[in-house]
Scaffold this motif. Structure first.
Motif, mmCIF file in Angstrom:
data_model
loop_
_atom_site.group_PDB
_atom_site.id
_atom_site.type_symbol
_atom_site.label_atom_id
_atom_site.label_comp_id
_atom_site.label_asym_id
_atom_site.label_seq_id
_atom_site.Cartn_x
_atom_site.Cartn_y
_atom_site.Cartn_z
ATOM 1 N N LEU A 15 0.831 -1.207 0.000
ATOM 2 C CA LEU A 15 0.000 0.000 0.000
ATOM 3 C C LEU A 15 0.866 1.259 0.000
ATOM 4 N N LYS A 18 1.936 2.095 -3.513
ATOM 5 C CA LYS A 18 0.825 2.691 -4.257
ATOM 6 C C LYS A 18 0.623 4.143 -3.836
ATOM 7 N N ARG A 19 0.756 4.418 -2.551
ATOM 8 C CA ARG A 19 0.597 5.797 -2.051
ATOM 9 C C ARG A 19 1.736 6.705 -2.525
ATOM 10 N N ARG A 24 -2.354 11.105 -3.388
ATOM 11 C CA ARG A 24 -3.720 11.321 -2.891
ATOM 12 C C ARG A 24 -4.257 10.093 -2.161
ATOM 13 N N PHE A 25 -3.646 8.940 -2.376
ATOM 14 C CA PHE A 25 -4.039 7.732 -1.652
ATOM 15 C C PHE A 25 -3.754 7.852 -0.154
ATOM 16 N N LEU A 28 -6.757 8.218 2.095
ATOM 17 C CA LEU A 28 -7.677 7.085 2.219
ATOM 18 C C LEU A 28 -7.201 6.086 3.269
ATOM 19 N N LEU A 33 -8.432 2.019 0.294
ATOM 20 C CA LEU A 33 -7.415 1.852 -0.737
ATOM 21 C C LEU A 33 -7.442 0.432 -1.298
ATOM 22 N N HIS A 49 -15.145 6.337 -4.305
ATOM 23 C CA HIS A 49 -14.041 6.845 -3.479
ATOM 24 C C HIS A 49 -13.402 8.119 -4.034
ATOM 25 N N ALA A 53 -10.489 11.315 -2.452
ATOM 26 C CA ALA A 53 -9.131 11.592 -2.925
ATOM 27 C C ALA A 53 -9.014 12.949 -3.615
ATOM 28 N N GLU A 95 -3.891 3.400 -9.993
ATOM 29 C CA GLU A 95 -3.101 4.591 -9.658
ATOM 30 C C GLU A 95 -2.567 5.292 -10.899
#
Length: 102
Positions: A15, A18-19, A24-25, A28, A33, A49, A53, A95
């Motif tokens: 995660l 991905k962030r 913007r993740f 969340l 996410l 969602h 974001a 993403e």
């Protein structure tokens, strides 16, 4: 317990990558996410969602070919995108196409 901690660390590391790709993740929760990342086959389900974001975006408008051509504000105003975004071309990488929306 040790195996569970290993899995939890692996999930958190995943995660985090991905962030870092799409900052913007960070707004969340892990649960939100994971839900977004699991919606690779149906990009429209990410709409639930989007407002978490993106401030000022209520939802994204998908055409029949799944390209995103405009966004809708919380006031229900549509704003066309200068360049359509094609989630299908991102091959499931949510993403990647969200960066294009940004």
């Amino acid at each position: 317990n040790e195996k569970l901690e290993t899995v939890q660390k692996g999930l958190n590391d995943y995660l985090e990558t991905k962030r870092l790709f799409f900052p913007r993740f960070f707004f969340l929760s892990n649960d939100n996410l994971l839900e977004i990342l699991s919606e690779t086959k149906d990009p429209k389900r990410v709409n639930a969602h989007v407002k978490k974001a993106f401030e000022g975006i209520q939802s994204l408008h998908f055409e029949e070919d799944m390209k995103i051509t405009k966004m809708m504000s919380p006031e229900k105003e549509f704003v066309p995108l200068t360049t359509p975004v094609d989630p299908v071309a991102a091959r499931g990488a949510v993403e990647v196409w969200l960066v294009q929306v940004e």
